[in-house]
Design an enzyme around this catalytic site. Structure first.
Site, short mmCIF file in Angstrom:
data_model
loop_
_atom_site.label_atom_id
_atom_site.label_comp_id
_atom_site.label_asym_id
_atom_site.label_seq_id
_atom_site.Cartn_x
_atom_site.Cartn_y
_atom_site.Cartn_z
N ARG A 23 1.40 -1.72 0.12
CA ARG A 23 -0.13 0.03 -0.09
C ARG A 23 0.88 1.30 0.18
O ARG A 23 1.72 1.12 -0.10
CB ARG A 23 -1.10 0.10 1.02
CG ARG A 23 -0.75 0.13 2.68
CD ARG A 23 -1.02 -0.08 3.69
NE ARG A 23 -0.36 0.32 5.26
CZ ARG A 23 -0.98 0.90 5.59
NH1 ARG A 23 -2.13 1.26 5.89
NH2 ARG A 23 -0.27 1.19 7.68
N THR A 134 12.33 3.89 9.07
CA THR A 134 11.80 2.99 7.98
C THR A 134 12.25 3.93 6.58
O THR A 134 11.49 4.86 6.41
CB THR A 134 10.19 3.12 7.69
OG1 THR A 134 9.58 1.44 9.26
CG2 THR A 134 9.91 2.12 6.60
N LYS A 161 11.41 -0.99 3.31
CA LYS A 161 10.52 -1.72 2.66
C LYS A 161 11.60 -2.29 1.18
O LYS A 161 11.53 -1.64 0.61
CB LYS A 161 9.99 -0.51 2.66
CG LYS A 161 9.03 0.20 3.90
CD LYS A 161 8.48 -1.38 4.46
CE LYS A 161 7.64 -0.60 5.44
NZ LYS A 161 6.59 -1.86 5.91
N ASP A 189 11.77 -5.43 5.33
CA ASP A 189 10.55 -5.70 5.79
C ASP A 189 9.92 -5.97 4.29
O ASP A 189 9.56 -5.20 3.31
CB ASP A 189 9.69 -4.52 6.17
CG ASP A 189 8.40 -5.29 6.96
OD1 ASP A 189 8.00 -5.97 6.12
OD2 ASP A 189 7.60 -3.91 7.15
N GLU A 217 11.82 -9.11 7.52
CA GLU A 217 10.04 -9.61 8.48
C GLU A 217 9.60 -9.79 7.21
O GLU A 217 9.34 -9.76 6.78
CB GLU A 217 9.98 -7.86 9.27
CG GLU A 217 8.90 -8.02 10.23
CD GLU A 217 9.00 -6.49 10.17
OE1 GLU A 217 7.89 -6.03 10.69
OE2 GLU A 217 9.44 -5.92 10.37
N ASP A 242 5.31 -11.19 12.00
CA ASP A 242 5.02 -9.70 12.31
C ASP A 242 3.08 -10.42 10.97
O ASP A 242 2.03 -10.24 12.08
CB ASP A 242 5.72 -8.16 10.78
CG ASP A 242 4.30 -6.80 11.11
OD1 ASP A 242 3.34 -7.34 12.01
OD2 ASP A 242 5.00 -6.37 10.05
N LYS A 266 2.14 -5.71 17.41
CA LYS A 266 1.86 -4.50 17.17
C LYS A 266 0.49 -4.83 17.79
O LYS A 266 -0.21 -5.02 17.52
CB LYS A 266 1.39 -3.99 15.19
CG LYS A 266 2.82 -3.68 14.70
CD LYS A 266 2.55 -3.86 13.58
CE LYS A 266 4.32 -3.62 13.25
NZ LYS A 266 3.84 -3.91 10.56
N ASP A 321 8.67 4.94 14.34
CA ASP A 321 8.74 5.72 13.42
C ASP A 321 7.48 6.30 13.09
O ASP A 321 7.72 7.39 12.66
CB ASP A 321 9.88 5.67 12.44
CG ASP A 321 9.24 4.76 11.37
OD1 ASP A 321 8.32 3.87 12.31
OD2 ASP A 321 9.85 4.60 10.80
#
Length: 350
Positions: A23, A134, A161, A189, A217, A242, A266, A321
């Protein structure tokens, strides 16, 4: 006694778009929760919808909070936090973000009742943590320039990412390691973007070229526990769960399957602090270190997660972050319970 639960909607603009394999967002949408009592105390919580991860939308969070969750706690005395958060957990199936918002507000309420900063109520192990920052997925040159800027700002760990084409991602990581040098930790990630065999091939290439990745991740689909275990058992680089980790039940299954080396907790996935504590305890017993992470969320829910991390000794990594992406961070945090100084986050004594 709890007398009411109210909800407000807000949007906060980001300084720049946050882009992952699944996304792209340019603002944080938040539902802020206030739990009111007959003693004049108020507990604050918040949730942000992430349909691609939790399945929760603005409308579903609002409906769950104002409907079954509110009904399960209004009228309850402020005696047993465990009983009240259990009512929230059992009020409906799923809806982890809605539950998290109310759970966070309840913990805030009890910290105010007992006049303790939340991190002390949760164990008080430390009062500071260091967060990574990130790097959104993008053009190689832009990612390298951003990484260099973040290192100059004092960040010692960067979360990258990925999820593009195989060779492009590999080239990104070569460029980033060359740019930041050997002293900066690089974390990857993949946001579930690979199948198990692709993940192994990619990670083994990183290892062969000695790019020194701290951990990877969620390389595969969150539901693919077997794939996670397959990757973990065929690479040297630590693998972090995750999207595979929503609950204590998930934590037990991951431990039993030896499917990962690390957990990313999370609050929007766990349904709040209570379940997150259970996960951290299971992980500690299994010898699995934890990271506290967040979606693109409100500083209210991020602050609760920071306090949780500071309270529990097994949460040793932080990916907190999200507030640093906001345009008006100083204004938003002015009356908050955490403070940022570059990568260092401090829990305030209030």
């Amino acid at each position: 006694m709890i007398t009411d639960v109210t909800v407000k909607h807000a949007r906060n603009k980001l300084k720049e778009p946050f882009i992952t394999a699944i996304r792209s967002v340019d603002e944080i949408e938040t539902l802020s929760i206030t739990i009111e009592t007959d003693e004049g105390l108020e507990g604050l919580g918040a949730a942000s919808p992430t349909l691609k991860i939790t399945g929760d939308s603005f409308d579903s969070i609002y409906s769950a909070v104002r409907g079954p969750i509110k009904e399960s706690i209004v009228g309850m005395p402020l005696k047993s936090l465990e009983q009240i958060v259990s009512n929230v957990r059992d009020a409906c199936v799923g809806n982890t973000s809605a539950k998290a918002a109310v759970d966070i507000a309840l913990y805030d309420l009890f910290s105010k009742k007992y006049q303790l900063p939340l991190y002390q109520l949760l164990g008080g192990y430390r009062n500071k943590i260091m967060t990574d920052m990130t790097l959104s997925i993008g053009k190689e040159s832009e990612m390298a320039a951003k990484a260099e800027s973040l290192v100059q700002q004092g960040f010692k760990a960067l979360k990258v990412k990925l999820g593009g084409a195989f060779q492009e991602d590999l080239s990104r990581m070569r460029r980033l390691r060359q740019t930041v040098g050997d002293s900066i930790q690089l974390r990857i990630d993949a946001n579930q973007s690979w199948d198990a065999k692709t993940a192994i091939r990619f990670i083994q290439m990183l290892e062969k070229e000695e790019l020194a990745i701290e951990f990877i991740e969620q390389p595969v689909e969150g539901s693919d526990f077997e794939g996670m275990a397959y990757v973990t058992n065929h690479v040297q680089t630590p693998i972090m769960a995750d999207e595979s980790l929503f609950s204590a039940v998930d934590a037990l299954r991951l431990v039993q399957m030896r499917a990962c080396d690390l957990f990313n907790i999370k609050l929007m996935k766990t349904g709040g602090i209570r379940e997150a504590l259970a996960i951290a305890d299971i992980a500690e017993a299994a010898g699995i270190p934890c990271m506290i992470g967040s979606m693109m969320e409100s500083p209210i829910s991020v602050s609760a997660a920071v306090h949780l991390a500071c309270g529990h000794r097994n949460i040793i990594y932080a990916d907190m972050d999200a507030p640093l992406w906001l345009e008006n961070l100083e204004e938003i945090l002015e009356d908050g319970t955490i403070a940022y100084d570059g990568p260092r986050i401090t829990c305030l004594e209030r």
